[in-house]
Write a protein that holds these residues in place. Structure first.
Motif, PDB file in Angstrom:
ATOM      1  N   GLN A 180     -10.586   4.936  -2.006  1.00 61.77           N
ATOM      2  CA  GLN A 180      -9.467   3.257  -1.167  1.00 61.77           C
ATOM      3  C   GLN A 180     -10.182   2.622  -1.827  1.00 61.77           C
ATOM      4  O   GLN A 180      -9.409   1.485  -2.148  1.00 61.77           O
ATOM      5  CB  GLN A 180     -10.184   3.678  -0.129  1.00 61.77           C
ATOM      6  CG  GLN A 180      -9.930   2.443   0.775  1.00 61.77           C
ATOM      7  CD  GLN A 180     -10.986   2.528   2.140  1.00 61.77           C
ATOM      8  OE1 GLN A 180     -10.686   4.003   2.568  1.00 61.77           O
ATOM      9  NE2 GLN A 180     -10.855   1.622   2.448  1.00 61.77           N
ATOM     10  N   SER A 209     -10.197  -3.414   3.689  1.00 62.75           N
ATOM     11  CA  SER A 209     -10.683  -1.778   4.012  1.00 62.75           C
ATOM     12  C   SER A 209      -9.690  -1.740   5.628  1.00 62.75           C
ATOM     13  O   SER A 209      -9.737  -0.652   6.471  1.00 62.75           O
ATOM     14  CB  SER A 209     -11.965  -2.107   4.483  1.00 62.75           C
ATOM     15  OG  SER A 209     -11.763  -1.490   2.847  1.00 62.75           O
ATOM     16  N   VAL A 255      -7.554   7.902   0.129  1.00 58.87           N
ATOM     17  CA  VAL A 255      -6.538   7.921   0.817  1.00 58.87           C
ATOM     18  C   VAL A 255      -5.067   8.839  -0.352  1.00 58.87           C
ATOM     19  O   VAL A 255      -5.448   8.641  -0.712  1.00 58.87           O
ATOM     20  CB  VAL A 255      -6.161   6.423   1.121  1.00 58.87           C
ATOM     21  CG1 VAL A 255      -7.647   5.857   1.950  1.00 58.87           C
ATOM     22  CG2 VAL A 255      -6.336   5.783   0.140  1.00 58.87           C
ATOM     23  N   ARG A 267      -7.441   9.779   5.464  1.00 57.55           N
ATOM     24  CA  ARG A 267      -8.876   9.431   4.710  1.00 57.55           C
ATOM     25  C   ARG A 267      -9.788  10.629   4.281  1.00 57.55           C
ATOM     26  O   ARG A 267     -10.279  10.879   5.707  1.00 57.55           O
ATOM     27  CB  ARG A 267      -8.992   7.650   5.270  1.00 57.55           C
ATOM     28  CG  ARG A 267     -10.151   7.740   4.932  1.00 57.55           C
ATOM     29  CD  ARG A 267     -10.752   6.445   5.027  1.00 57.55           C
ATOM     30  NE  ARG A 267     -10.444   6.243   6.691  1.00 57.55           N
ATOM     31  CZ  ARG A 267     -10.552   4.299   6.549  1.00 57.55           C
ATOM     32  NH1 ARG A 267     -10.802   3.501   5.711  1.00 57.55           N
ATOM     33  NH2 ARG A 267     -10.604   4.145   7.906  1.00 57.55           N
ATOM     34  N   ILE A 298      -6.645  -0.914   5.714  1.00 57.71           N
ATOM     35  CA  ILE A 298      -6.411   0.268   6.072  1.00 57.71           C
ATOM     36  C   ILE A 298      -6.685   1.142   6.952  1.00 57.71           C
ATOM     37  O   ILE A 298      -5.940   2.244   7.408  1.00 57.71           O
ATOM     38  CB  ILE A 298      -7.345   1.363   4.321  1.00 57.71           C
ATOM     39  CG1 ILE A 298      -6.631   0.860   2.684  1.00 57.71           C
ATOM     40  CG2 ILE A 298      -7.411   2.068   4.545  1.00 57.71           C
ATOM     41  CD1 ILE A 298      -6.099   1.479   1.816  1.00 57.71           C
ATOM     42  N   VAL A 325       0.684  -1.110  -0.285  1.00 57.56           N
ATOM     43  CA  VAL A 325       0.283   0.081  -0.268  1.00 57.56           C
ATOM     44  C   VAL A 325       0.853   0.997  -0.353  1.00 57.56           C
ATOM     45  O   VAL A 325       0.646   2.011  -0.646  1.00 57.56           O
ATOM     46  CB  VAL A 325      -0.926   0.071   1.690  1.00 57.56           C
ATOM     47  CG1 VAL A 325      -1.663   1.241   1.393  1.00 57.56           C
ATOM     48  CG2 VAL A 325      -1.705  -1.229   1.450  1.00 57.56           C
ATOM     49  N   LEU A 377      -2.083   6.984   6.835  1.00 59.97           N
ATOM     50  CA  LEU A 377      -2.011   7.463   5.467  1.00 59.97           C
ATOM     51  C   LEU A 377      -3.442   8.203   6.642  1.00 59.97           C
ATOM     52  O   LEU A 377      -3.619   8.385   7.655  1.00 59.97           O
ATOM     53  CB  LEU A 377      -3.492   6.057   5.531  1.00 59.97           C
ATOM     54  CG  LEU A 377      -2.636   5.229   4.684  1.00 59.97           C
ATOM     55  CD1 LEU A 377      -3.172   3.798   3.937  1.00 59.97           C
ATOM     56  CD2 LEU A 377      -1.781   5.487   2.959  1.00 59.97           C
TER      57      LEU A 377
END
Length: 144
Positions: free
Chosen positions: A51, A66, A92, A80, A69, A35, A78
């Motif tokens: 995302q 998810s 994100v 969001r 994240i 990521v 990150l």
């Protein structure tokens, strides 16, 4: 061939882990490396990415992606936000901490790539990349 590929993966994984530990980012989950490494980390103000696209690129289920994240947001790698055009979608981007980790990841990868380039010729390296890319084609075609 599989054992050589496993060794290659391990060399990159170990180099990235050492770099992340050195950068104070040893709390990153394993899959999160993909990521962070895949998001914009070169610009001073990274762009937001959908995302859903980030999760899809991981090859994980929507739920697992998810959750990953969520973990990265909680650990401040990150940021969001809601998509300004479609409020139902999330976007994100890397925070300063995430950008630092992404740079450490890229630096470790570049270091291994440089070392490989010292051990094989340019033609051999080209052949290696072409051979590895063939696995992607096989994977894509197996979905037919």
């Amino acid at each position: 061939m599989p054992s050589l590929m496993r060794e290659a993966r391990d060399v990159y994984r170990d180099a990235v882990r050492r770099a992340l530990e050195g950068a104070g980012s040893d709390d990153i989950p394993r899959n999160a490396i993909f990521v962070l490494g895949g998001l914009d980390h070169r610009s001073p103000e990274p762009e937001f990415s959908p995302q859903a696209d980030v999760v899809a690129s991981l090859g994980l289920s929507k739920q697992a992606g998810s959750q990953l994240i969520d973990t990265l947001v909680l650990r401040e790698y990150l940021e969001r936000r809601n998509d300004p055009v479609d409020r139902r979608r999330m976007e994100v981007r890397l925070t300063a901490r995430g950008r630092s980790a992404a740079i450490a990841i890229q630096t470790a990868i570049d270091s291994i790539d440089e070392r490989i380039g010292q051990l094989v010729t340019a033609d051999e390296l080209h052949g290696l990349r072409a051979g590895l890319a063939a696995y992607r084609v096989i994977r894509e075609r197996s979905g037919d």
